[in-house]
Write a protein that holds these residues in place. Structure first.
Motif, mmCIF file in Angstrom:
data_model
loop_
_atom_site.group_PDB
_atom_site.id
_atom_site.type_symbol
_atom_site.label_atom_id
_atom_site.label_comp_id
_atom_site.label_asym_id
_atom_site.label_seq_id
_atom_site.Cartn_x
_atom_site.Cartn_y
_atom_site.Cartn_z
ATOM 1 N N LEU A 277 0.860 -1.175 0.000
ATOM 2 C CA LEU A 277 0.000 0.000 0.000
ATOM 3 C C LEU A 277 0.898 1.227 0.000
ATOM 4 C CD1 LEU A 277 -2.720 1.467 0.245
ATOM 5 C CD2 LEU A 277 -2.557 1.202 2.732
ATOM 6 N N GLU A 278 0.907 1.941 -1.123
ATOM 7 C CA GLU A 278 1.728 3.137 -1.279
ATOM 8 C C GLU A 278 3.175 2.899 -0.854
ATOM 9 O OE1 GLU A 278 -0.287 6.286 0.780
ATOM 10 O OE2 GLU A 278 -1.606 6.660 -0.915
ATOM 11 N N GLY A 279 3.718 1.762 -1.289
ATOM 12 C CA GLY A 279 5.111 1.450 -1.019
ATOM 13 C C GLY A 279 5.376 0.722 0.280
ATOM 14 N N ASP A 280 4.371 0.647 1.155
ATOM 15 C CA ASP A 280 4.534 -0.058 2.429
ATOM 16 C C ASP A 280 4.054 -1.506 2.292
ATOM 17 O OD1 ASP A 280 5.482 2.208 3.749
ATOM 18 O OD2 ASP A 280 3.453 2.892 4.205
ATOM 19 N N LEU A 281 4.888 -2.447 2.706
ATOM 20 C CA LEU A 281 4.515 -3.857 2.650
ATOM 21 C C LEU A 281 3.492 -4.156 3.741
ATOM 22 C CD1 LEU A 281 4.981 -6.700 1.455
ATOM 23 C CD2 LEU A 281 6.808 -6.989 3.155
ATOM 24 N N LEU A 282 2.302 -4.616 3.331
ATOM 25 C CA LEU A 282 1.249 -4.942 4.289
ATOM 26 C C LEU A 282 1.221 -6.415 4.651
ATOM 27 C CD1 LEU A 282 -1.946 -2.948 3.188
ATOM 28 C CD2 LEU A 282 -0.296 -2.381 4.961
ATOM 29 N N TYR A 283 1.433 -7.267 3.634
ATOM 30 C CA TYR A 283 1.260 -8.702 3.903
ATOM 31 C C TYR A 283 1.978 -9.520 2.851
ATOM 32 C CZ TYR A 283 -1.063 -12.891 5.654
ATOM 33 O OH TYR A 283 -1.316 -14.113 6.230
ATOM 34 N N THR A 284 2.442 -10.696 3.277
ATOM 35 C CA THR A 284 3.107 -11.643 2.387
ATOM 36 C C THR A 284 2.554 -13.034 2.636
ATOM 37 O OG1 THR A 284 5.165 -10.350 2.469
ATOM 38 C CG2 THR A 284 5.330 -12.615 1.693
ATOM 39 N N THR A 285 2.316 -13.784 1.570
ATOM 40 C CA THR A 285 1.911 -15.180 1.722
ATOM 41 C C THR A 285 2.521 -16.004 0.608
ATOM 42 O OG1 THR A 285 0.015 -16.623 2.216
ATOM 43 C CG2 THR A 285 -0.214 -15.138 0.334
ATOM 44 N N ASP A 286 2.449 -17.325 0.748
ATOM 45 C CA ASP A 286 3.069 -18.228 -0.222
ATOM 46 C C ASP A 286 2.180 -18.448 -1.436
ATOM 47 O OD1 ASP A 286 5.332 -18.604 1.319
ATOM 48 O OD2 ASP A 286 4.578 -20.407 2.287
ATOM 49 N N ILE A 287 2.841 -18.666 -2.559
ATOM 50 C CA ILE A 287 2.194 -19.138 -3.785
ATOM 51 C C ILE A 287 2.548 -20.618 -3.926
ATOM 52 C CG2 ILE A 287 2.139 -18.958 -6.298
ATOM 53 C CD1 ILE A 287 0.828 -16.629 -4.859
ATOM 54 N N ILE A 288 1.529 -21.448 -4.141
ATOM 55 C CA ILE A 288 1.736 -22.896 -4.142
ATOM 56 C C ILE A 288 1.133 -23.550 -5.384
ATOM 57 C CG2 ILE A 288 1.820 -23.011 -1.621
ATOM 58 C CD1 ILE A 288 -1.094 -23.974 -1.676
ATOM 59 N N ALA A 289 1.549 -24.810 -5.627
ATOM 60 C CA ALA A 289 0.993 -25.582 -6.743
ATOM 61 C C ALA A 289 -0.418 -26.033 -6.405
ATOM 62 C CB ALA A 289 1.879 -26.793 -7.023
ATOM 63 N N ARG A 290 -1.287 -26.025 -7.412
ATOM 64 C CA ARG A 290 -2.680 -26.434 -7.183
ATOM 65 C C ARG A 290 -2.927 -27.899 -7.521
ATOM 66 N NH1 ARG A 290 -6.466 -24.289 -12.189
ATOM 67 N NH2 ARG A 290 -5.061 -24.886 -13.881
ATOM 68 N N GLU A 291 -1.910 -28.579 -8.098
ATOM 69 C CA GLU A 291 -2.127 -29.961 -8.537
ATOM 70 C C GLU A 291 -0.810 -30.726 -8.554
ATOM 71 O OE1 GLU A 291 -3.445 -30.037 -12.604
ATOM 72 O OE2 GLU A 291 -2.056 -28.448 -13.190
ATOM 73 N N ASP A 292 -0.944 -32.050 -8.558
ATOM 74 C CA ASP A 292 0.209 -32.929 -8.753
ATOM 75 C C ASP A 292 0.499 -33.034 -10.248
ATOM 76 O OD1 ASP A 292 0.341 -33.490 -6.043
ATOM 77 O OD2 ASP A 292 -0.913 -35.271 -6.199
ATOM 78 N N ILE A 293 1.758 -33.002 -10.606
ATOM 79 C CA ILE A 293 2.161 -33.249 -11.996
ATOM 80 C C ILE A 293 3.324 -34.225 -11.985
ATOM 81 C CG2 ILE A 293 3.072 -32.256 -14.128
ATOM 82 C CD1 ILE A 293 1.695 -29.667 -13.460
ATOM 83 N N GLU A 294 3.113 -35.357 -12.620
ATOM 84 C CA GLU A 294 4.136 -36.396 -12.655
ATOM 85 C C GLU A 294 5.217 -36.079 -13.684
ATOM 86 O OE1 GLU A 294 2.381 -40.171 -13.336
ATOM 87 O OE2 GLU A 294 1.067 -40.083 -11.570
ATOM 88 N N GLU A 295 6.384 -36.630 -13.421
ATOM 89 C CA GLU A 295 7.484 -36.510 -14.364
ATOM 90 C C GLU A 295 7.223 -37.404 -15.573
ATOM 91 O OE1 GLU A 295 12.391 -36.950 -14.226
ATOM 92 O OE2 GLU A 295 11.130 -37.540 -12.524
ATOM 93 N N LYS A 296 7.644 -36.983 -16.738
ATOM 94 C CA LYS A 296 7.468 -37.796 -17.944
ATOM 95 C C LYS A 296 8.205 -39.132 -17.806
ATOM 96 C CE LYS A 296 6.962 -34.051 -21.327
ATOM 97 N NZ LYS A 296 7.593 -33.371 -22.481
ATOM 98 N N ASP A 297 7.541 -40.198 -18.247
ATOM 99 C CA ASP A 297 8.218 -41.494 -18.267
ATOM 100 C C ASP A 297 8.763 -41.760 -19.672
ATOM 101 O OD1 ASP A 297 6.004 -42.204 -19.796
ATOM 102 O OD2 ASP A 297 4.997 -43.217 -18.132
#
Length: 372
Positions: free
Chosen positions: A337-357
């Protein structure tokens, strides 16, 4: 003067405030020596008066005692009452020497009835002595940034070296309210302890009955400290803390400050939990891309003017390598807010993704685009 009239005067004074802090004008003075209103979610200060002046805190001390009791012991832990917890001066739940109680009964007796004997029993059980527990309290306070606080005992009976500030006490209370068990305890109006004799613990905090959304926290009084009160209330998903120290009109002032803060700062939804904030490429995965989401709902109290000045900044990787697990952390979102940090939270994956076989890689090779 009636509460409504007082609140109207406070509203008038708040018309002339800056975005970071609600400032009451010189024409109006609440009776507290020190006072603060803080948003629990962000720790943002919405109102302040002498918030860094050191003051005795009386039984609001027990907020830290209760928090440590919950952090260090399970609620079902059996506690044998030590001799030094019997007959402690002031408010009591009338503990008997060698009596066995659950930690949860001591915590409820501490926070609802303000039992000084319960405070000593908890301190002695956790640390072996009141003195060692006071050291633990001070260590915890410093970690929270409460730099102008010093605890000598777990109950708040007066000592010249036992003090806090309105700001520090709000920080401690904010941390305590993030503990689900503590939050549940302080909003309880009646607790029936599993013991004989004195077992009905009615909450001394009138906020729970008198104030819209009131859900905590702790009263306190000694002749030296005066009337000290930490209140909390939740409306429309926003929880605020109000601390007043040495305030003859402790409940009235607290209610007005909270009412005004809730009127001026209204909930504003910035991000919703599980809503996609960005698509990122996935390297070597069975899917080529995926959406990343906010770990939690972000709803902050803001003025109408401030709502147009919020800025969100994503700090995340553009490409991630499989395998990916749902809930895996990929970065952060920061709210300014106007240059002042108000809040921080994590960004996360929404799903499982397997490695290519091997089959996936053969398929990719066969169907890869050929140059023209």
């Amino acid at each position: 003067m009636k509460r409504r009239q007082i609140c109207i005067l406070i509203v008038i004074s708040l018309f002339f405030t800056v975005h970071a802090t609600v400032a009451i004008g010189q024409t109006l003075a609440i009776s507290a020596s020190s006072a603060i209103v803080m948003d629990v979610k962000t720790g943002r200060v919405l109102y302040k008066k002498n918030i860094n002046e050191r003051k005795p805190m009386a039984s609001t001390t027990k907020i830290m005692t209760g928090l440590l009791g919950l952090e260090k012991c399970s609620l079902d832990k059996n506690v044998k009452v030590p001799k030094n917890a019997v007959g402690v001066e002031g408010s009591s739940i009338y503990l008997n020497y060698d009596e066995n109680l659950k930690m949860k009964d001591l915590i409820y007796g501490l926070m609802l009835r303000s039992g000084n004997d319960a405070a000593v029993a908890i301190a002695t059980h956790v640390s072996g002595s009141v003195e060692k527990f006071a050291q633990l309290m001070n260590e915890r306070a410093k970690k929270l940034g409460a730099k102008n606080t010093n605890f000598v005992n777990p109950h708040g009976l007066h000592h010249k070296d036992h003090y806090t500030t309105a700001y520090d006490l709000a920080l401690i209370t904010r941390e305590a309210l993030m503990n689900p068990n503590f939050k549940e305890v302080v909003k309880t109006k009646l607790w029936v302890a599993d013991r004989e004799g004195y077992k009905y613990f009615y909450n001394k905090n009138k906020t729970l009955k008198q104030f819209d959304g009131g859900d905590g926290v702790k009263t306190g009084y000694t002749k030296v400290a005066g009337r000290c009160l930490v209140t909390s209330a939740t409306r429309n998903g926003v929880q605020l803390i109000c601390v007043v120290l040495n305030d003859p009109n402790w409940f009235q002032d607290s209610y007005c400050l909270l009412d005004v803060a809730f009127d001026k700062y209204t909930p504003f939804s910035i991000l919703k939990k599980d809503a996609v904030v960005k698509m990122i490429d996935v390297e070597n995965g069975k899917k080529n891309c995926t959406g990343v989401v906010s770990k939690e709902n972000i709803m902050l109290p803001l003025t109408e003017e401030e709502k147009g000045k919020i800025r969100t900044v994503l700090e995340i990787k553009e490409i991630c390598k499989a395998p990916i697990k749902r809930g895996q952390r990929f970065g952060k979102v920061k709210i300014y807010l106007e240059g002042d940090l108000l809040y921080t939270t994590d960004i996360i994956a929404r799903e499982d993704i397997e490695e290519k076989d091997f089959k996936d890689k053969v398929w990719d090779f066969v169907h890869r685009k050929k140059p023209i």
